[in-house]
Write a protein that holds these residues in place. Structure first.
Motif, PDB file in Angstrom:
ATOM      1  N   GLY A  65       0.809  -1.210   0.000  1.00 44.93           N
ATOM      2  CA  GLY A  65       0.000   0.000   0.000  1.00 44.93           C
ATOM      3  C   GLY A  65       0.841   1.258   0.000  1.00 44.93           C
ATOM      4  O   GLY A  65       2.066   1.213  -0.138  1.00 44.93           O
ATOM      5  N   ILE A  66       0.179   2.385   0.158  1.00 43.83           N
ATOM      6  CA  ILE A  66       0.887   3.660   0.218  1.00 43.83           C
ATOM      7  C   ILE A  66       1.275   3.961   1.660  1.00 43.83           C
ATOM      8  O   ILE A  66       2.434   4.108   1.981  1.00 43.83           O
ATOM      9  CB  ILE A  66       0.019   4.799  -0.369  1.00 43.83           C
ATOM     10  CG1 ILE A  66      -0.239   4.517  -1.837  1.00 43.83           C
ATOM     11  CG2 ILE A  66       0.692   6.142  -0.173  1.00 43.83           C
ATOM     12  CD1 ILE A  66      -1.237   5.429  -2.476  1.00 43.83           C
ATOM     13  N   LYS A  67       0.287   4.053   2.549  1.00 43.45           N
ATOM     14  CA  LYS A  67       0.515   4.257   3.981  1.00 43.45           C
ATOM     15  C   LYS A  67      -0.735   3.824   4.716  1.00 43.45           C
ATOM     16  O   LYS A  67      -1.837   4.134   4.312  1.00 43.45           O
ATOM     17  CB  LYS A  67       0.820   5.716   4.286  1.00 43.45           C
ATOM     18  CG  LYS A  67       1.136   5.963   5.750  1.00 43.45           C
ATOM     19  CD  LYS A  67       1.860   7.265   5.928  1.00 43.45           C
ATOM     20  CE  LYS A  67       2.097   7.648   7.346  1.00 43.45           C
ATOM     21  NZ  LYS A  67       2.571   6.663   8.251  1.00 43.45           N
ATOM     22  N   TYR A  68      -0.544   3.065   5.788  1.00 43.66           N
ATOM     23  CA  TYR A  68      -1.659   2.634   6.621  1.00 43.66           C
ATOM     24  C   TYR A  68      -1.139   2.535   8.048  1.00 43.66           C
ATOM     25  O   TYR A  68      -0.275   1.709   8.337  1.00 43.66           O
ATOM     26  CB  TYR A  68      -2.199   1.283   6.150  1.00 43.66           C
ATOM     27  CG  TYR A  68      -3.476   0.894   6.832  1.00 43.66           C
ATOM     28  CD1 TYR A  68      -4.699   1.299   6.312  1.00 43.66           C
ATOM     29  CD2 TYR A  68      -3.473   0.158   7.998  1.00 43.66           C
ATOM     30  CE1 TYR A  68      -5.876   0.962   6.936  1.00 43.66           C
ATOM     31  CE2 TYR A  68      -4.640  -0.184   8.635  1.00 43.66           C
ATOM     32  CZ  TYR A  68      -5.838   0.220   8.101  1.00 43.66           C
ATOM     33  OH  TYR A  68      -7.013  -0.106   8.724  1.00 43.66           O
ATOM     34  N   ASN A  69      -1.646   3.365   8.936  1.00 44.07           N
ATOM     35  CA  ASN A  69      -1.141   3.469  10.301  1.00 44.07           C
ATOM     36  C   ASN A  69       0.373   3.646  10.267  1.00 44.07           C
ATOM     37  O   ASN A  69       0.859   4.627   9.751  1.00 44.07           O
ATOM     38  CB  ASN A  69      -1.567   2.277  11.147  1.00 44.07           C
ATOM     39  CG  ASN A  69      -3.053   2.284  11.440  1.00 44.07           C
ATOM     40  OD1 ASN A  69      -3.722   3.291  11.273  1.00 44.07           O
ATOM     41  ND2 ASN A  69      -3.577   1.157  11.883  1.00 44.07           N
ATOM     42  N   SER A 120       1.457  -3.407  13.562  1.00 43.42           N
ATOM     43  CA  SER A 120       2.678  -3.549  12.765  1.00 43.42           C
ATOM     44  C   SER A 120       3.228  -2.183  12.380  1.00 43.42           C
ATOM     45  O   SER A 120       2.506  -1.198  12.378  1.00 43.42           O
ATOM     46  CB  SER A 120       2.390  -4.357  11.503  1.00 43.42           C
ATOM     47  OG  SER A 120       1.980  -5.650  11.844  1.00 43.42           O
ATOM     48  N   CYS A 121       4.513  -2.174  12.041  1.00 44.17           N
ATOM     49  CA  CYS A 121       5.142  -0.924  11.627  1.00 44.17           C
ATOM     50  C   CYS A 121       6.183  -1.209  10.551  1.00 44.17           C
ATOM     51  O   CYS A 121       6.550  -2.356  10.308  1.00 44.17           O
ATOM     52  CB  CYS A 121       5.776  -0.209  12.810  1.00 44.17           C
ATOM     53  SG  CYS A 121       7.127  -1.099  13.573  1.00 44.17           S
ATOM     54  N   ALA A 122       6.639  -0.166   9.925  1.00 45.06           N
ATOM     55  CA  ALA A 122       7.660  -0.283   8.886  1.00 45.06           C
ATOM     56  C   ALA A 122       9.010  -0.609   9.520  1.00 45.06           C
ATOM     57  O   ALA A 122       9.348  -0.124  10.598  1.00 45.06           O
ATOM     58  CB  ALA A 122       7.756   1.021   8.099  1.00 45.06           C
TER      59      ALA A 122
END
Length: 130
Positions: A65-69, A120-122
Motif C-alpha cells: 500500500g501507500i501508507k496505513y497506520n 505492525s510498523c515499517a
C-alpha cells in the motif's frame, strides 16, 4: 557475536540471510530478540520476558500500500499477527515448541494469518548479530 548487518539499506537478500539463532534488533528496540523460526516470506523473533513470550514477525515482502497506520509502502514490515484472541492452535505462542513454530509460519505462508495492520510498523533499521 559479531554484527552481520547494521545501518545500511534493508533488502530482501539481507532478510533472506537471517537464520534461526541470530539476534535481531529492529527500529528503536532496546533489546534484541532471537530468531526462532524462518520460512520463505517470514521469520519470527521471540524472547522470554516477565514469564511470557514477547515476539515479533517480520514479513520479507515490502508493504504494497501507500501508507496505513505505521506501515509505509515499499518498506518491509514487523509486528504481531492479526488474531484478536490468539491463534487457535495447540501450544499457542510457545516459541520453544518446534511443532507450533512450523504450524505458525505455515499459517502465514498459506494466508490464514497476516500481520496486524494496527500493531505492525515499517522496518526502518535493523541490526543482525550471529
Amino acid at each position: 557475536m559479531k554484527y552481520i548487518y547494521r545501518d545500511k539499506e534493508i533488502t530482501k537478500e539481507i532478510l533472506d540471510s537471517i537464520k534461526v539463532g541470530d539476534k535481531v534488533r529492529c527500529n528503536d528496540w532496546k533489546r534484541s530478540k532471537r530468531v526462532v523460526g524462518v520460512s520463505t516470506n517470514y521469520f519470527v523473533m521471540a524472547t522470554k520476558g516477565f514469564g511470557k513470550w514477547l515476539y515479533s514477525v517480520c514479513q520479507k515482502n515490502p508493504f504494497g500500500g501507500i501508507k496505513y497506520n505505521s506501515l509505509v509502502g515499499g518498506y518491509f514490515s514487523i509486528g504481531t499477527d492479526n488474531y484478536i484472541f490468539g491463534i487457535p492452535m495447540e501450544n499457542a505462542y510457545e516459541f520453544d515448541n518446534d511443532t507450533f513454530l512450523k504450524q505458525y509460519l505455515n499459517a502465514f505462508e498459506n494466508g490464514e494469518c497476516e500481520l496486524s495492520m494496527r500493531r505492525s510498523c515499517a522496518l526502518v533499521s535493523i541490526e543482525i548479530r550471529r
